[in-house]
Design a protein around this motif. Structure first.
Motif, PDB file in Angstrom:
ATOM      1  N   THR A 278     -30.425  37.215  -5.593  1.00 19.03           N
ATOM      2  CA  THR A 278     -31.351  38.311  -6.293  1.00 19.03           C
ATOM      3  C   THR A 278     -32.211  37.800  -6.925  1.00 19.03           C
ATOM      4  O   THR A 278     -33.872  37.802  -6.738  1.00 19.03           O
ATOM      5  CB  THR A 278     -30.743  39.357  -6.627  1.00 19.03           C
ATOM      6  OG1 THR A 278     -30.148  40.023  -5.993  1.00 19.03           O
ATOM      7  CG2 THR A 278     -32.151  40.141  -7.525  1.00 19.03           C
ATOM      8  N   PHE A 279     -31.423  36.778  -8.189  1.00 19.43           N
ATOM      9  CA  PHE A 279     -32.713  35.874  -8.630  1.00 19.43           C
ATOM     10  C   PHE A 279     -33.200  35.262  -7.545  1.00 19.43           C
ATOM     11  O   PHE A 279     -34.577  34.013  -8.622  1.00 19.43           O
ATOM     12  CB  PHE A 279     -31.926  34.968  -9.490  1.00 19.43           C
ATOM     13  CG  PHE A 279     -30.513  33.918  -9.060  1.00 19.43           C
ATOM     14  CD1 PHE A 279     -30.982  33.313  -8.356  1.00 19.43           C
ATOM     15  CD2 PHE A 279     -29.395  34.393  -9.481  1.00 19.43           C
ATOM     16  CE1 PHE A 279     -30.254  32.087  -8.246  1.00 19.43           C
ATOM     17  CE2 PHE A 279     -28.499  33.319  -8.807  1.00 19.43           C
ATOM     18  CZ  PHE A 279     -29.145  31.846  -8.282  1.00 19.43           C
TER      19      PHE A 279
ATOM     20  N   LYS B 235     -35.409  36.422  -5.381  1.00 18.84           N
ATOM     21  CA  LYS B 235     -36.421  37.193  -5.243  1.00 18.84           C
ATOM     22  C   LYS B 235     -36.637  37.473  -6.466  1.00 18.84           C
ATOM     23  O   LYS B 235     -38.459  37.449  -6.350  1.00 18.84           O
ATOM     24  CB  LYS B 235     -35.169  38.624  -4.985  1.00 18.84           C
ATOM     25  CG  LYS B 235     -36.610  39.801  -4.337  1.00 18.84           C
ATOM     26  CD  LYS B 235     -36.053  40.730  -3.553  1.00 18.84           C
ATOM     27  CE  LYS B 235     -35.204  41.287  -2.042  1.00 18.84           C
ATOM     28  NZ  LYS B 235     -34.785  42.389  -1.861  1.00 18.84           N
ATOM     29  N   THR B 236     -36.527  37.461  -7.717  1.00 15.04           N
ATOM     30  CA  THR B 236     -36.998  37.209  -8.802  1.00 15.04           C
ATOM     31  C   THR B 236     -37.337  35.818  -8.816  1.00 15.04           C
ATOM     32  O   THR B 236     -38.739  37.208  -9.228  1.00 15.04           O
ATOM     33  CB  THR B 236     -35.874  37.271 -10.061  1.00 15.04           C
ATOM     34  OG1 THR B 236     -35.125  38.820  -9.484  1.00 15.04           O
ATOM     35  CG2 THR B 236     -36.198  37.603 -10.981  1.00 15.04           C
TER      36      THR B 236
ATOM     37  N   LYS C 270     -39.131  34.679  -6.793  1.00 18.01           N
ATOM     38  CA  LYS C 270     -40.659  34.628  -5.700  1.00 18.01           C
ATOM     39  C   LYS C 270     -41.515  35.713  -6.000  1.00 18.01           C
ATOM     40  O   LYS C 270     -42.347  36.070  -6.400  1.00 18.01           O
ATOM     41  CB  LYS C 270     -40.032  35.099  -4.548  1.00 18.01           C
ATOM     42  CG  LYS C 270     -40.447  35.043  -3.043  1.00 18.01           C
ATOM     43  CD  LYS C 270     -40.311  34.955  -1.816  1.00 18.01           C
ATOM     44  CE  LYS C 270     -41.735  35.215  -0.646  1.00 18.01           C
ATOM     45  NZ  LYS C 270     -40.407  36.041   0.685  1.00 18.01           N
ATOM     46  N   ALA C 271     -41.049  36.318  -7.018  1.00 15.31           N
ATOM     47  CA  ALA C 271     -41.452  37.880  -7.317  1.00 15.31           C
ATOM     48  C   ALA C 271     -42.232  37.294  -8.270  1.00 15.31           C
ATOM     49  O   ALA C 271     -43.090  37.653  -8.886  1.00 15.31           O
ATOM     50  CB  ALA C 271     -40.600  38.865  -7.451  1.00 15.31           C
ATOM     51  N   LYS C 272     -42.337  35.701  -9.157  1.00 13.41           N
ATOM     52  CA  LYS C 272     -42.507  36.293 -10.484  1.00 13.41           C
ATOM     53  C   LYS C 272     -44.097  35.036  -9.956  1.00 13.41           C
ATOM     54  O   LYS C 272     -44.506  34.214 -10.657  1.00 13.41           O
ATOM     55  CB  LYS C 272     -41.801  34.923 -10.724  1.00 13.41           C
ATOM     56  CG  LYS C 272     -40.993  35.742 -11.548  1.00 13.41           C
ATOM     57  CD  LYS C 272     -40.091  34.885 -13.654  1.00 13.41           C
ATOM     58  CE  LYS C 272     -39.047  33.767 -12.781  1.00 13.41           C
ATOM     59  NZ  LYS C 272     -37.841  33.398 -14.187  1.00 13.41           N
ATOM     60  N   GLY C 273     -43.869  34.051  -8.781  1.00 16.73           N
ATOM     61  CA  GLY C 273     -44.639  33.608  -8.344  1.00 16.73           C
ATOM     62  C   GLY C 273     -44.314  32.265  -8.121  1.00 16.73           C
ATOM     63  O   GLY C 273     -44.639  31.245  -7.830  1.00 16.73           O
ATOM     64  N   VAL C 274     -42.997  31.743  -8.258  1.00 17.86           N
ATOM     65  CA  VAL C 274     -42.143  30.546  -8.446  1.00 17.86           C
ATOM     66  C   VAL C 274     -42.463  30.183  -6.963  1.00 17.86           C
ATOM     67  O   VAL C 274     -42.185  30.878  -5.824  1.00 17.86           O
ATOM     68  CB  VAL C 274     -40.546  30.490  -8.701  1.00 17.86           C
ATOM     69  CG1 VAL C 274     -40.010  29.108  -7.901  1.00 17.86           C
ATOM     70  CG2 VAL C 274     -40.981  31.097 -10.187  1.00 17.86           C
ATOM     71  N   SER C 275     -42.886  28.859  -6.512  1.00 18.43           N
ATOM     72  CA  SER C 275     -43.453  28.263  -4.696  1.00 18.43           C
ATOM     73  C   SER C 275     -41.805  27.802  -4.080  1.00 18.43           C
ATOM     74  O   SER C 275     -40.866  27.590  -5.161  1.00 18.43           O
ATOM     75  CB  SER C 275     -43.657  27.027  -5.528  1.00 18.43           C
ATOM     76  OG  SER C 275     -43.139  26.039  -6.054  1.00 18.43           O
ATOM     77  N   PRO C 276     -40.790  27.858  -3.253  1.00 15.57           N
ATOM     78  CA  PRO C 276     -40.156  27.913  -2.656  1.00 15.57           C
ATOM     79  C   PRO C 276     -39.643  26.961  -2.782  1.00 15.57           C
ATOM     80  O   PRO C 276     -38.473  26.004  -3.401  1.00 15.57           O
ATOM     81  CB  PRO C 276     -40.448  27.366  -0.659  1.00 15.57           C
ATOM     82  CG  PRO C 276     -42.157  28.763  -0.847  1.00 15.57           C
ATOM     83  CD  PRO C 276     -42.359  28.635  -2.095  1.00 15.57           C
TER      84      PRO C 276
ATOM     85  N   ARG D  31     -39.975  24.789  -5.847  1.00 14.05           N
ATOM     86  CA  ARG D  31     -39.629  24.590  -7.315  1.00 14.05           C
ATOM     87  C   ARG D  31     -38.176  25.643  -7.334  1.00 14.05           C
ATOM     88  O   ARG D  31     -37.175  25.852  -8.190  1.00 14.05           O
ATOM     89  CB  ARG D  31     -40.644  25.820  -8.168  1.00 14.05           C
ATOM     90  CG  ARG D  31     -40.406  25.283  -9.621  1.00 14.05           C
ATOM     91  CD  ARG D  31     -40.860  26.130 -10.389  1.00 14.05           C
ATOM     92  NE  ARG D  31     -40.429  26.162 -11.630  1.00 14.05           N
ATOM     93  CZ  ARG D  31     -40.063  25.647 -13.070  1.00 14.05           C
ATOM     94  NH1 ARG D  31     -41.284  24.709 -12.610  1.00 14.05           N
ATOM     95  NH2 ARG D  31     -39.440  26.283 -13.660  1.00 14.05           N
TER      96      ARG D  31
END
Lengths: 356, 324
Positions: free
Chosen positions: B218-219, B221-222, B224-230, B232
């Motif tokens: 789940t983290f 997904k967190t 990704k939801a924060k805008g972290v690039s794949p 990173r």
């Protein structure tokens, strides 16, 4: 442009390719969220609530997922946005809080690191400034002595505190829309009430629109401005909180409300039957196989056209169509226990139990 | 701080383990017949002397007539002061012979360790990110190949192919080239490659499977939801938790290869390192040198396990240091 809502989702369909075939999780649903209001997506597990919200900024993995429809957010159609553009929007404009804070934080990094990461991805700020803001946010969401807790790891926080950390992380870039996916389901009842109150305060403070997913109608009655009832990927009923609670119209909504303690017959043991197979949805109304009022026409064609009962209150049930008699549905359940949600909230949160 | 206390305790424990090993060695040595004494008796008998007298003289000469506890303390002192005796077969002190061997062993061991540690996790995480793609399948095939094929056999095949038939690399190992020279790199390329192939397979598989678990956490997904690039997200949110279970595999794999396969590889490629030194000492029945080499390998293993435990604790913040 000015009367455009913050978020308007139209005809959203999300499917997944699985070994068992094409799974339709969300089937052509519409909803919108205005700035400063809380919209609740309601439905039992598997009804497509989470998939619907995760389709907004395309958190769904594609493939196997496939998203169709229009998602207008602040005047842009997110469906047309390329991945890098979406990445700018995620976190910065649309933030998420997930159901299980236990798993939603990375156990290898301090909470300060994880909040600062959210800030530094979207804003060109230095390490120390991001850290200072993370401390401030932790304080704002009600973590005591945030300066001392900032370098703690998630496992050093309680469940409620972790969810507060998640909320702090979501707020860190001042988003316009907060998507809260069952944020209180994994928490103790006393902590639930605190988190709900915090979200409500923050909504006003930050002027955000909140899209809140839950299957807990008790929670809905406390926070919702508007409600969208989902069943098996279709919208059954939508309307203001008052409409849905005072005049629940769809048999599914009525049965959901009947499951609440204090409403409906005391013997109510849930809704009989289970959700239809999402790889092979039934003809006609999705709820028909479980509906005690279903007639032959309910099993034909697609989901019935929604009927507007009062402005903004729409029901997708054939019994409200011309030529049918809605009185066969009987009287809606009464709101015995939820006569005054605010009063109840006060008693529930009165103790303000320490969740640390 | 709990961590510092834990590290100190763990180091003390490692020292106790080494003491146990040294003691066990002493007991075995004391219980076994000493070939030098047998030889003295035989010699005396052949020369017409009294074998009994010769045995006693020899025992006195080697200090074997002392009481057991005195001999044990002497043994301990000499082991821990690095006075490991004389190698009859090499005609030099044991420690000097070992240092010479280590010099050649290090020249290929350091490169293959570094390569394994750098490449293994990267390829593994990449495989997890692109699971079931052809690259993942290729990496998996390579991992199983390296894991399955015996190192010494693979070494012989490569030596035959590149050394004899293609004549790209020298067949005979030369000790007279500079450490940092092209010639040395050329003659060490094959042994390094063989050992990397042997050790990297398990590392790749463990990193792939562990990170596959974190990839779907789940983290992520967190993130990704924060805008972290794949990129990173994988570099930070997947790699970091993967390192925790991986540290165990990494150390045990490196140790297993170092203690086992490097001996065979040295024999195949003719590198006069620790492995071949041990091998030759065994053949020549040079007890002191065998003992010394065994101690080196044992201490490397003890230190490796120590580092593994410490790495594990440092990497996983959830481990508490107080209740262990």
């Amino acid at each position: 442009m000015t009367d455009e809502p913050l978020l308007r989702v139209e005809d959203l369909t999300t499917t997944f390719e699985t070994d068992a075939g094409r799974l339709v999780a969300v089937d052509g649903i519409d909803f919108s969220v205005e700035a400063g209001e809380t919209v609740c997506l309601v439905g039992e597990s598997g009804s497509g609530k989470t998939v619907a919200t995760e389709s907004i900024t395309r958190l769904i993995k594609e493939p196997p997922g496939h998203i169709e429809g229009t998602v207008r957010f602040e005047g842009r159609d997110l469906a047309d946005c390329a991945e890098p553009e979406l990445r700018e929007i995620r976190g910065a404009d649309v933030a998420h809080v997930f159901q299980n804070p236990q798993d939603a934080l990375n156990h290898c990094y301090t909470v300060g690191w994880q909040i600062a990461e959210a800030i530094r991805i979207h804003e060109d700020v230095g390490r120390s400034e991001a850290r200072a803001r993370a401390i401030e946010l932790l304080g704002r969401v009600g973590i005591a002595t945030p300066g001392a807790r900032i370098d703690d790891y998630p496992h050093q926080f309680s469940g409620g505190e972790k969810q507060r950390v998640m909320i702090a992380m979501a707020l860190s870039t001042n988003p316009d829309l907060l998507v809260a996916d069952e944020p209180t389901t994994a928490l103790d009842v006393t902590v639930q009430a605190q988190i709900l109150r915090l979200l409500d305060e923050l909504k006003t403070e930050y002027g955000m629109g909140v899209l809140f997913i839950t299957h807990d109608l008790g929670v809905v009655s406390e926070i919702a401005d508007r409600i969208v009832v989902l069943y098996a990927g279709k919208v059954m009923e939508r309307g203001s909180a008052a409409d849905v609670f005072e005049r629940p119209s769809h048999p599914y909504t009525r049965q959901l409300l009947g499951c609440l303690p204090g409403i409906g017959p005391p013997s109510a043991g849930g809704i009989p039957g289970t959700l239809p197979d999402p790889t092979d949805p039934p003809e006609g109304c999705r709820f028909a196989p479980r509906c005690e009022h279903a007639v032959e026409a309910c099993f034909e064609g697609g989901q019935p056209e929604a009927v507007e009962r009062s402005p903004g209150h729409r029901v997708s049930c054939i019994h409200y169509h011309d030529g049918y008699d809605e009185s066969v549905l009987g009287e809606p359940p009464t709101r015995l226990g939820l006569a005054d949600p605010k009063a109840e909230e006060d008693t529930r949160t009165g103790g303000d139990a320490d969740d640390g | 701080m709990g961590l510092a206390r834990y590290v100190v305790l763990r180091v003390v424990w490692a020292a106790v383990v080494s003491l146990v090993i040294v003691t066990a060695t002493f007991v075995l040595m004391a219980a076994a017949p000493n070939p030098a004494i047998q030889e003295a008796a035989t010699q005396a008998a052949l020369e017409g002397g009294d074998p009994q007298q010769a045995v006693e003289r020899e025992r006195e000469l080697r200090g074997l007539d002392e009481p057991l506890h005195v001999r044990y303390l002497d043994f301990l002192t000499s082991i821990y002061t690095l006075e490991w005796g004389w190698s009859d077969h090499r005609s030099q002190p044991v420690t000097e012979a070992l240092v010479e061997g280590l010099y050649y062993t290090a020249q290929y061991s350091i490169p293959w360790t570094v390569l394994t540690v750098l490449i293994g996790p990267l390829v593994g995480v990449y495989s997890a990110a692109n699971m079931y793609s052809w690259r993942d399948h290729a990496a998996t095939a390579f991992a199983f190949f390296g894991y399955a094929i015996p190192n010494f056999f693979f070494g012989i095949v490569l030596l035959l192919l590149f050394g004899v038939w293609l004549d790209w690399i020298p067949v005979v190992y030369r000790t007279d080239v500079a450490v940092f020279s092209l010639e040395n790199a050329r003659q060490l390329a094959l042994p390094v490659f063989v050992l990397v192939t042997g050790s990297i397979g398990a590392v790749m598989r463990v990193s792939r499977n562990e990170s596959a678990e974190f990839r779907d956490a789940t983290f992520m997904k967190t993130a990704k939801a924060k805008g972290v690039s794949p990129f990173r997200a994988y570099a930070y949110h997947v790699m970091r938790p993967t390192l925790v279970p991986l540290s165990t595999t990494l150390v045990s794999q490196l140790l297993a290869i170092f203690l086992g396969s490097s001996l065979l590889v040295e024999v195949v490629f003719g590198i006069p390192g620790l492995g071949r030194l041990t091998f030759e000492a065994l053949v020549a029945q040079d007890t002191n040198l065998v003992l010394g080499a065994t101690f080196v390998f044992t201490f490397v293993a003890v230190i490796g396990n120590l580092l593994e435990d410490i790495a594990f604790s440092v990497l996983d913040p959830r481990i508490s240091y107080d209740d262990r």
